[in-house]
Design a protein around this motif. Structure first.
Motif, mmCIF file in Angstrom:
data_model
loop_
_atom_site.group_PDB
_atom_site.id
_atom_site.type_symbol
_atom_site.label_atom_id
_atom_site.label_comp_id
_atom_site.label_asym_id
_atom_site.label_seq_id
_atom_site.Cartn_x
_atom_site.Cartn_y
_atom_site.Cartn_z
ATOM 1 N N SER A 131 0.823 -1.217 0.000
ATOM 2 C CA SER A 131 0.000 0.000 0.000
ATOM 3 C C SER A 131 0.850 1.256 0.000
ATOM 4 O O SER A 131 0.584 2.209 -0.745
ATOM 5 C CB SER A 131 -0.929 -0.001 1.220
ATOM 6 O OG SER A 131 -1.809 -1.099 1.180
ATOM 7 N N ILE A 132 1.888 1.275 0.827
ATOM 8 C CA ILE A 132 2.771 2.447 0.895
ATOM 9 C C ILE A 132 3.475 2.667 -0.441
ATOM 10 O O ILE A 132 3.555 3.794 -0.950
ATOM 11 C CB ILE A 132 3.804 2.272 2.033
ATOM 12 C CG1 ILE A 132 3.091 2.303 3.386
ATOM 13 C CG2 ILE A 132 4.864 3.371 1.964
ATOM 14 C CD1 ILE A 132 3.976 1.904 4.553
ATOM 15 N N ALA A 133 3.976 1.576 -1.021
ATOM 16 C CA ALA A 133 4.647 1.690 -2.324
ATOM 17 C C ALA A 133 3.686 2.184 -3.393
ATOM 18 O O ALA A 133 4.059 2.997 -4.247
ATOM 19 C CB ALA A 133 5.233 0.328 -2.714
ATOM 20 N N ALA A 134 2.447 1.708 -3.360
ATOM 21 C CA ALA A 134 1.446 2.132 -4.341
ATOM 22 C C ALA A 134 1.149 3.621 -4.223
ATOM 23 O O ALA A 134 1.030 4.325 -5.242
ATOM 24 C CB ALA A 134 0.170 1.320 -4.161
ATOM 25 N N VAL A 135 1.034 4.118 -3.006
ATOM 26 C CA VAL A 135 0.766 5.546 -2.794
ATOM 27 C C VAL A 135 1.920 6.389 -3.336
ATOM 28 O O VAL A 135 1.723 7.349 -4.095
ATOM 29 C CB VAL A 135 0.544 5.839 -1.293
ATOM 30 C CG1 VAL A 135 0.526 7.338 -1.044
ATOM 31 C CG2 VAL A 135 -0.759 5.223 -0.825
ATOM 32 N N LEU A 136 3.147 6.044 -2.942
ATOM 33 C CA LEU A 136 4.320 6.823 -3.365
ATOM 34 C C LEU A 136 4.475 6.797 -4.881
ATOM 35 O O LEU A 136 4.752 7.827 -5.509
ATOM 36 C CB LEU A 136 5.577 6.273 -2.693
ATOM 37 C CG LEU A 136 5.651 6.441 -1.165
ATOM 38 C CD1 LEU A 136 6.893 5.761 -0.621
ATOM 39 C CD2 LEU A 136 5.628 7.911 -0.779
ATOM 40 N N SER A 137 4.291 5.613 -5.470
ATOM 41 C CA SER A 137 4.435 5.497 -6.911
ATOM 42 C C SER A 137 3.369 6.300 -7.654
ATOM 43 O O SER A 137 3.665 6.957 -8.670
ATOM 44 C CB SER A 137 4.360 4.030 -7.325
ATOM 45 O OG SER A 137 4.453 3.893 -8.718
ATOM 46 N N GLY A 138 2.139 6.259 -7.165
ATOM 47 C CA GLY A 138 1.068 7.028 -7.786
ATOM 48 C C GLY A 138 1.361 8.516 -7.784
ATOM 49 O O GLY A 138 1.136 9.219 -8.788
ATOM 50 N N ILE A 139 1.890 9.008 -6.674
ATOM 51 C CA ILE A 139 2.220 10.435 -6.568
ATOM 52 C C ILE A 139 3.378 10.789 -7.503
ATOM 53 O O ILE A 139 3.343 11.807 -8.206
ATOM 54 C CB ILE A 139 2.577 10.784 -5.105
ATOM 55 C CG1 ILE A 139 1.332 10.628 -4.218
ATOM 56 C CG2 ILE A 139 3.126 12.213 -5.009
ATOM 57 C CD1 ILE A 139 1.622 10.721 -2.742
ATOM 58 N N LEU A 257 -6.116 11.439 -3.234
ATOM 59 C CA LEU A 257 -7.334 10.639 -3.116
ATOM 60 C C LEU A 257 -7.218 9.344 -3.922
ATOM 61 O O LEU A 257 -7.504 8.249 -3.427
ATOM 62 C CB LEU A 257 -8.545 11.443 -3.587
ATOM 63 C CG LEU A 257 -9.027 12.567 -2.678
ATOM 64 C CD1 LEU A 257 -10.130 13.370 -3.370
ATOM 65 C CD2 LEU A 257 -9.558 12.011 -1.350
ATOM 66 N N ILE A 258 -6.793 9.467 -5.176
ATOM 67 C CA ILE A 258 -6.677 8.298 -6.051
ATOM 68 C C ILE A 258 -5.607 7.334 -5.535
ATOM 69 O O ILE A 258 -5.807 6.116 -5.491
ATOM 70 C CB ILE A 258 -6.347 8.737 -7.493
ATOM 71 C CG1 ILE A 258 -7.582 9.393 -8.130
ATOM 72 C CG2 ILE A 258 -5.903 7.545 -8.333
ATOM 73 C CD1 ILE A 258 -8.743 8.460 -8.365
ATOM 74 N N ALA A 259 -4.443 7.876 -5.169
ATOM 75 C CA ALA A 259 -3.331 7.021 -4.747
ATOM 76 C C ALA A 259 -3.676 6.219 -3.500
ATOM 77 O O ALA A 259 -3.424 5.004 -3.436
ATOM 78 C CB ALA A 259 -2.089 7.875 -4.506
ATOM 79 N N PHE A 260 -4.256 6.862 -2.508
ATOM 80 C CA PHE A 260 -4.586 6.151 -1.270
ATOM 81 C C PHE A 260 -5.732 5.171 -1.476
ATOM 82 O O PHE A 260 -5.710 4.059 -0.935
ATOM 83 C CB PHE A 260 -4.918 7.149 -0.161
ATOM 84 C CG PHE A 260 -3.721 7.667 0.566
ATOM 85 C CD1 PHE A 260 -3.247 7.026 1.697
ATOM 86 C CD2 PHE A 260 -3.052 8.793 0.124
ATOM 87 C CE1 PHE A 260 -2.123 7.490 2.374
ATOM 88 C CE2 PHE A 260 -1.926 9.271 0.782
ATOM 89 C CZ PHE A 260 -1.457 8.618 1.914
ATOM 90 N N ALA A 261 -6.739 5.557 -2.257
ATOM 91 C CA ALA A 261 -7.849 4.642 -2.522
ATOM 92 C C ALA A 261 -7.370 3.422 -3.294
ATOM 93 O O ALA A 261 -7.737 2.282 -2.978
ATOM 94 C CB ALA A 261 -8.950 5.363 -3.289
ATOM 95 N N THR A 262 -6.519 3.658 -4.300
ATOM 96 C CA THR A 262 -5.987 2.548 -5.090
ATOM 97 C C THR A 262 -5.112 1.628 -4.244
ATOM 98 O O THR A 262 -5.116 0.409 -4.431
ATOM 99 C CB THR A 262 -5.182 3.076 -6.289
ATOM 100 O OG1 THR A 262 -6.011 3.937 -7.073
ATOM 101 C CG2 THR A 262 -4.682 1.941 -7.165
ATOM 102 N N SER A 263 -4.380 2.198 -3.302
ATOM 103 C CA SER A 263 -3.505 1.377 -2.458
ATOM 104 C C SER A 263 -4.304 0.425 -1.574
ATOM 105 O O SER A 263 -3.795 -0.614 -1.157
ATOM 106 C CB SER A 263 -2.632 2.284 -1.576
ATOM 107 O OG SER A 263 -3.394 2.892 -0.550
#
Length: 343
Positions: A131-139, A257-263
């Motif tokens: 989840s953390i990696a997904a958030v950082l990567s999305g940003i 919003l998108i990054a955290f929801a997607t994570s």
């Protein structure tokens, strides 16, 4: 004559406001109903009274685990993710004045996906690390797309085209990682990529709640400026809007919003894409529809999850159901845009 015109304007404004309030109230009621249904229905059906007693802290054998551990996190994650997808999708579509400018089409959701897939397939990680990696990567991917599209001046069309190109590249990388991974890891990655509430846990709820509240409120507070941006940069500047500052605030809020929801849920297909247009139809063109879009997004996620769980003999992830709903609309929209271009 002037008085009559002013009266008509006031009456029209009042009607639009009543329609907006009525639609939002109806959407809230429907959302609460489906939230309740998700807590009631499952392999075992519990009464509403039992659900309320469990949520109040009462110990009821069998019911506490099913409701508090399984159904409540699933419902809350679906609700919050739907709100996030709906608000962010509508913000991008309105700001860029293009119904195709959805985060799951211009590469933002894919930015989170590539990190999650890499962590699952290559690093063999799971849970909060993914989840953390997904958030950082999305940003990071969002910043990359924005910087590439900036050039000598901001262009919504350029951002959409670059975003689509970046998404195609990321999807190719995801496909490559999947072909090189072991069969066991691939199933986990594909489950995440399909967009699902199956892995929802109560630990994800607090941080997602904070993100949705903070950045959702920021976008709601900038609703008037967002509507003015839809008129174009020249009109916005004339009306006193600080377009660069407002645009950056809206983009940052939407990306978070998108990054955290997607994570939390994975990239649930087409929710961000569908929510804004549906909300606009309901509240009427020109009406502020940020909150309505969020509520529509929540209804789409929760409703699709209920359909995926109980409507078929085989259970399907929520992303599969929303994909089936969204794909025909996207084809229809592309045909409409093409005809307008030819006209």
């Amino acid at each position: 004559m002037m008085q009559s015109t002013q009266t008509m304007i006031r009456q029209g404004y009042t009607k639009r406001k009543i329609r907006l309030i009525s639609v939002n109230i109806l959407l809230i009621i429907l959302t609460l109903c489906i939230c309740g249904a998700m807590l009631i229905y499952g392999k075992t059906i519990y009464s509403l009274d039992t659900v309320i007693r469990v949520l109040s802290g009462e110990e009821i054998q069998g019911a506490n685990f099913a409701i508090e551990t399984l159904r409540l996190p699933r419902m809350l994650c679906g609700l919050l993710a739907g709100l996030a997808f709906g608000i962010a999708g509508n913000t991008f579509q309105t700001m860029l004045r293009n119904p195709l400018a959805s985060p799951d089409i211009i590469g933002i959701s894919s930015g989170s996906s590539i990190a999650a897939v890499f962590c699952i397939l290559v690093l063999h990680m799971s849970g909060s690390g993914v989840s953390i990696a997904a958030v950082l990567s999305g940003i990071i991917v969002s910043i990359f797309i924005y910087v590439l599209s900036k050039g000598s001046g901001f262009s919504g069309g350029r951002l959409i085209l670059i975003g689509i190109g970046v998404q195609a590249m990321i999807n190719a990388l995801i496909s490559y990682l999947i072909t090189k991974a072991s069969q066991y890891d691939v199933s986990n990655a594909l489950r995440w990529l399909s967009g699902s509430l199956n892995g929802a846990s109560i630990e994800s709820v607090p941080i997602l709640s904070v993100v949705v509240v903070i950045f959702g409120v920021i976008i709601l507070g900038l609703t008037k400026q967002l509507q003015i941006l839809e008129l174009g940069d020249e009109f916005s500047t004339t009306l006193g809007v600080k377009i660069n500052l407002i645009r950056i605030l809206l983009i940052i809020s939407s990306v978070f919003l998108i990054a955290f929801a997607t994570s939390v849920t994975g990239p649930i297909a087409f929710v961000a894409f569908l929510s804004g247009p549906i909300a606009s139809r309901l509240v009427g063109l020109g009406a502020p529809n940020v909150l309505s879009s969020g509520l529509v997004g929540a209804l789409l996620v929760l409703g699709a999850d209920m359909i995926g769980q109980f409507a078929f003999s085989t259970r399907f992830p929520v992303g599969v159901v929303t994909g089936i709903l969204g794909a025909p609309y996207m084809l229809f929209l592309l045909i409409v845009i093409n005809r307008r271009g030819q006209a």
